[in-house]
Structure formats: C-alpha cells, structure tokens
Design an enzyme around this catalytic site. Structure first.
Site, PDB file in Angstrom:
ATOM      1  N   CYS A 148       9.394 -38.133   3.334  1.00 51.42           N
ATOM      2  CA  CYS A 148       8.600 -37.106   2.646  1.00 51.42           C
ATOM      3  C   CYS A 148       9.454 -35.878   2.332  1.00 51.42           C
ATOM      4  CB  CYS A 148       7.400 -36.727   3.490  1.00 51.42           C
ATOM      5  SG  CYS A 148       7.855 -36.252   5.149  1.00 51.42           S
ATOM      6  N   GLU A 176      -0.492 -33.756   5.527  1.00 50.93           N
ATOM      7  CA  GLU A 176       0.977 -33.800   5.402  1.00 50.93           C
ATOM      8  C   GLU A 176       1.274 -34.758   4.263  1.00 50.93           C
ATOM      9  OE1 GLU A 176       3.078 -31.997   6.890  1.00 50.93           O
ATOM     10  OE2 GLU A 176       1.886 -31.191   8.521  1.00 50.93           O
ATOM     11  N   LEU A 177       1.627 -34.204   3.111  1.00 50.85           N
ATOM     12  CA  LEU A 177       1.712 -35.049   1.914  1.00 50.85           C
ATOM     13  C   LEU A 177       3.153 -35.164   1.427  1.00 50.85           C
ATOM     14  CD1 LEU A 177      -1.490 -33.623   0.219  1.00 50.85           C
ATOM     15  CD2 LEU A 177      -1.289 -35.424   1.927  1.00 50.85           C
ATOM     16  N   TRP A 189       3.213 -45.809   6.124  1.00 53.78           N
ATOM     17  CA  TRP A 189       4.073 -46.829   6.715  1.00 53.78           C
ATOM     18  C   TRP A 189       5.470 -46.355   7.049  1.00 53.78           C
ATOM     19  CZ3 TRP A 189       8.127 -46.874   3.456  1.00 53.78           C
ATOM     20  CH2 TRP A 189       7.874 -46.518   2.128  1.00 53.78           C
ATOM     21  N   ASN A 190       5.870 -45.171   6.565  1.00 60.08           N
ATOM     22  CA  ASN A 190       7.317 -44.899   6.604  1.00 60.08           C
ATOM     23  C   ASN A 190       7.855 -44.400   7.937  1.00 60.08           C
ATOM     24  OD1 ASN A 190       6.002 -42.432   6.066  1.00 60.08           O
ATOM     25  ND2 ASN A 190       7.958 -41.558   5.482  1.00 60.08           N
ATOM     26  N   GLY A 224       0.137 -38.929   4.127  1.00 68.00           N
ATOM     27  CA  GLY A 224       0.151 -39.953   3.085  1.00 68.00           C
ATOM     28  C   GLY A 224       0.371 -39.304   1.734  1.00 68.00           C
ATOM     29  N   GLY A 225      -0.039 -40.005   0.685  1.00 75.48           N
ATOM     30  CA  GLY A 225       0.186 -39.525  -0.671  1.00 75.48           C
ATOM     31  C   GLY A 225      -0.895 -38.551  -1.141  1.00 75.48           C
ATOM     32  N   GLU A 277       7.257 -37.857  -7.016  1.00 70.90           N
ATOM     33  CA  GLU A 277       7.866 -38.310  -5.773  1.00 70.90           C
ATOM     34  C   GLU A 277       8.162 -39.797  -5.909  1.00 70.90           C
ATOM     35  OE1 GLU A 277       5.401 -38.786  -2.289  1.00 70.90           O
ATOM     36  OE2 GLU A 277       7.001 -37.974  -1.043  1.00 70.90           O
ATOM     37  N   LYS A 290      -5.537 -44.785  12.591  1.00 74.82           N
ATOM     38  CA  LYS A 290      -5.564 -45.849  11.589  1.00 74.82           C
ATOM     39  C   LYS A 290      -4.133 -46.085  11.124  1.00 74.82           C
ATOM     40  CE  LYS A 290      -6.503 -47.264   7.001  1.00 74.82           C
ATOM     41  NZ  LYS A 290      -5.141 -47.800   7.046  1.00 74.82           N
TER      42      LYS A 290
END
Ligand code: NAD
Length: 491
Positions: free
Chosen positions: A284, A250-251, A151-152, A228-229, A383, A175
């Site tokens: 991130c 990409e975490l 969402w960020n 995402g996470g 995080e 998505k």
C-alpha cells in the site's frame, strides 16, 4: 491439499451450507488449499459468539494486566510459528519467503507491544466547574470489532487491528481475504493454543458478498477496522449505515518519492527500488511516483533500469529469489493493461512491461520502469499494486511538492536530500500520513500508520491505535453530604 475450517467460538467448523472455495498458489497457478465460504448464518454465529464473550464469562472479568499476559502468550506462539506461518503465506500469496518469514516474526513484536500497553490505557480526573462533584473518565472497549484484511500482508494487517482491540478489552471477528486465506487459517490454530475465553477471537473466510457485507452491516458489530481498496471501502462505509459502527480505513496509495540533486545517489536509488519492487510492488505504501530533479534525472533512470533488470525473479520459496509472482492472475492482467495504456498515452517504457521468459506458470511480471512527461499518464494516477515505477522530472522544490500533492491519495512519501531545512519544508508541505526521509518503507509497532484523503482515516499501530478501539465513559459522583436537591426548588 489443505482443507481449512472456520474458527468460531473457539471451535473449528465448516460453513453452514458446506460451501468451500479453492485457493491458488500464484507461483504455479495450481490449487493447493481450500477454505469454507462463510454464509450470513456463519457470520451471525461468529458475531454473537463475540458479543457473548464481551459481556459474559471470563473475558470482561480479566484485569488489563491479565489481558496483556494473554497477548504476550500469543506473541510467543506467533514467534515460534513464524517460519511455518511465513511459508504458508508465501505459498498462498506468492510473496517472498524471506519477507513473509521475517514479517511473521516481526508480527510477534506488534502483539508484544500491545501486551505491554494493555494496562496503560487510562482515563482522566476532571477539574470540574461545579462544587461537590467528582468527575472522571475511563477508556472503555468499543465492543465487537470486525477486522477485515486484504491478501497482501494478512498476518501483519491482522496484528495491527486485533493487537490494540484485544489489549483494550474488545472481542473480534476477523475476515480473511478470499484471495489468500491460508495464513490466517493457520493463525487461528495458533490463537487456539493461547487460552482466550471462547468467542474472544473468531475467524471467518469468504467473499465480500455475503461474508464481508454481513459482517460490516451486522447490528451487533460496534467497530469496523478495514484494510483494502477504495472501492471496497465505499461498500463498507455504506454497510455501516445499518449499525452506525465507526470505521477505520487503511486504503491504497500512489505515494511520491522525491529525489533532489543533492541526495545520496545510491540511497535514493535503493529507496525507489525498495518502494517499487519490494513485495513485487504489492504494498500500500509503494512509492510508485518517483520525481527526480533534472540534474540527476538521466543518471537515476539508467541506474533504476539497471537494478530492475538485475532482479532475480522466480520461486518465492527459494532463498536466492528477489521477486516472486503477483498474487492473482486478475492483478497481472490489470497491470499489463494499464502499462500498455500508459505507453499509448506517451510514456516511455524503459524496461519491463512484459512477463519474464521461462516462467509461464504462475502470475509473474517483470519489474517495469516508465518515463512519464506528466501526470496525465494513467500509471501515475491509479494504484497498480505491482512492480511498476513511474519516473517524472522536476526542476524546483515547489514544483516537486505540487506534483507530489496532485493525487487523490496521501499514504506515504519519501524525500531524498542532504539539505535539512528542505527536509522540514517538504515534510510539512506534503499531504500524507507518513513521510520517510532518506529511507523508505520502514514500519514499527510504535509508530502510527495511516493516510490522508482516499488513503483512509484513523491510525493503526502506536498508542494512537488504542484510541480507535476505546470509547470514553464519563462518571459523575456527588460527594456532598447532602442528598441531591429537588430540581424544582429554587434556592
Ligand atoms: P479488496 O478491497 O478487494 O479486499 C479487502 C477485503 O475486503 C477482502 O477481505 C474482501 O473480501 C473484503 N470485502 C470485499 N467486498 C466487501 C464488502 N462489500 N464488505 C466488506 N468486505 C468486503 O482489497 P485487495 O485487493 O484484497 O487488497 C489490495 C488493497 O488493499 C490495495 O488497494 C491496497 O493498497 C490496500 N492495502 C492498504 C494497506 C494500508 O495499510 N493502507 C495495507 C495493505 C493493503
């Protein structure tokens, strides 16, 4: 209230069972829009539409230059809509309008960059070690790409995936995040005006289960690009055991900022403030572990505390606001808990650690500075994705590097010093995908972005990203005037 729809095969539609979910404005805590909760059947329809578009109809017949023109048109339309897209993102995610408007406008540059790259994706001719054979390679599209975003920074993180994917001739199913789906649902309306053949770009909204799981395990998905996470990434990787699709991850991060005694003091403070309180710390690449050399440590802490306390918190749509709310209530609750635990473990709460007075509605949290003696304190390990800076002291360069590398992550790093030899030594020694020197949080469509370790694998942006969305085809041609010889005849 805005009631959005899915975008599948160039048509706006409801989910197969009519299910919807509400989305909340984090600045007020009130529902302001709703989106369809995509079912497994919806995901299947979107993926099949993307597969059809990949192999049938107009898309596979377009030249790379024509694909580039479509991306250019998308760039222009995104630029025209940037103000509106930014405001929708602010309403849905709580990020500052000043930031979301500027970021939406910059997103257009990402599409422009990939529009230009579309007809520069080329293979090689190989000096093969056999006579009468001409061998060359081409870079082929991987196929149907599942692009999954958090969402960020949805507009931005979508561009870094579908820009290179479409430039290379793939088709995509995006998505959106269930926490703030509206910006991408608005983006689908922009995409609809571009003139892509049906099924080239599809958008679904829904939850990890069933929507995300169905998409990442679908047998017709050829590549997953995920942001995402870390925990979600483990599910995604497990899901791709079904379709064996390669995954770009990409975490998260726990990026270090190293401030040496000789650094430009104001520049270093600005770097730490930008790295921790920009976007309410929901970034991130947040530089959430700040290591400061002993000579300037005390002065540095005093100054970041003064700066944190001066930040104007409030309505993210207002022009004079400097920090908005966090995106979700759960996010704020978690940050409160980790800060409290860190203080219990011995961290010094220099400022913040609570909700601001007078902002009872919405998920606001004060910019927080924690002094930590070591990295046994929890705030230095996990995080937080919020405005929490952990400050630690060091004496020597070797100690600083060892502390910086003592993490499971490796996304970004900041180095503040005037010593050019040290810049090279430390940049080389730090294990992270990005190193910023005397600056922080800069990004560009031209520069690869991604991490080491649990911060992920693969790269977004730059030419590198094209390689994530293409695969090599090797073509062997017999140039001899003689037919191919009988393999069982020994000459
Ligand atoms: P998240 O992992 O909870 O969700 C990300 C997306 O994954 C959402 O769209 C979600 O619906 C989907 N998802 C959930 N379960 C799934 C499943 N089983 N299969 C497939 N998809 C599933 O992340 P979040 O909380 O929305 O975002 C914050 C995280 O994103 C942070 O860790 C942050 O560091 C990271 N992030 C990384 C970058 C980067 O470029 N490295 C950029 C921004 C954010």
């Amino acid at each position: 209230m805005n009631d959005y729809q899915l975008y599948i095969d160039s048509e706006f539609c409801e989910s197969s069972d009519g299910g919807r979910f509400d989305t909340v404005n984090p600045a007020t805590g009130e529902v302001w829009a709703s989106a369809p909760a995509a079912t497994e059947a919806d995901v299947d329809r979107a993926v099949r539409a993307a597969r059809r578009a990949l192999v049938e109809g107009e898309w596979p017949t377009l030249t790379a230059t024509q694909r580039g023109r479509l991306l250019s048109r998308l760039a222009d339309l995104v630029a025209d809509a940037a103000h509106h897209l930014g405001e929708v993102e602010t309403t849905d995610s709580g990020k500052l309008a000043a930031e979301t408007r500027a970021q939406s406008a910059y997103v257009a540059d990402y599409y422009r960059y990939y529009a230009g790259l579309a007809d520069k994706i080329q293979g090689d001719t190989l000096p093969i070690d056999k006579p009468d054979l001409h061998v060359f390679t081409t870079r082929e599209p991987v196929g149907v790409v599942a692009a999954i975003v958090p969402w960020n920074a949805e507009m931005f993180l979508t561009a870094t995936k579908i820009g290179p994917a479409l430039a290379a001739g793939n088709t995509v199913v995006i998505k959106a995040s269930e926490e703030a789906p509206a910006p991408l649902l608005e983006f689908a309306r922009v995409v609809d005006q571009v003139g892509f053949p049906p099924g080239v770009v599809n958008l679904v909204t829904g939850f990890g289960e069933p929507c995300g799981r169905a998409l990442t395990s679908h047998p017709m998905v050829d590549k997953v690009a995920f942001t995402g996470g870390v925990d979600t990434a483990r599910h995604v990787v497990a899901n791709t055991a079904h379709n064996l699709a390669p995954v770009t991850l990409e975490l998260g991060g726990k990026s270090p900022i190293l401030v040496f005694d000789d650094a430009d003091f104001d520049g270093a403070v600005n770097g730490a403030v930008a790295g921790n309180f920009g976007a309410s710390g929901q970034s991130c690449v947040a530089g959430s572990r700040v290591f400061v050399q002993s000579g300037v440590h005390e002065r540095f802490v005093d100054e970041v505390v003064r700066r944190a306390e001066a930040i104007r918190i409030g309505d993210p749509l207002a022009d004079d606001t400097q920090m908005g709310p966090l995106a979700t209530r759960a996010q704020r609750d978690r940050i409160e808990a980790v800060v409290a635990e860190s203080v219990d473990q011995g961290a010094t709460l220099h400022t913040g650690g609570c909700r601001p007075e007078g902002l009872d509605a919405g998920w606001y949290y004060r910019p927080t500075v924690l002094g930590c003696a070591d990295q046994d304190v929890r705030s230095t390990r996990v995080e937080l994705f919020g405005p929490v800076m952990s400050v630690l002291r060091f004496d020597t360069e070797d100690e600083a590097v060892a502390l910086a590398n003592d993490t499971e992550f490796g996304l970004g790093a900041g180095i503040f010093t005037r010593d050019v030899s040290r810049v090279h030594r430390v940049a080389r020694a730090i294990r992270s995908g990005i190193v910023w020197v005397n600056t922080y949080r800069a990004i560009s469509p031209i520069a690869p972005f991604g991490g080491f370790g649990n911060s992920g694998s693969g790269r977004e942006a730059g030419v590198d990203a094209i390689h994530e969305f293409t695969t090599t085809k090797t073509v062997w041609i017999n140039t001899s005037t003689e037919p191919m010889s009988n393999p069982f005849t020994i000459r």
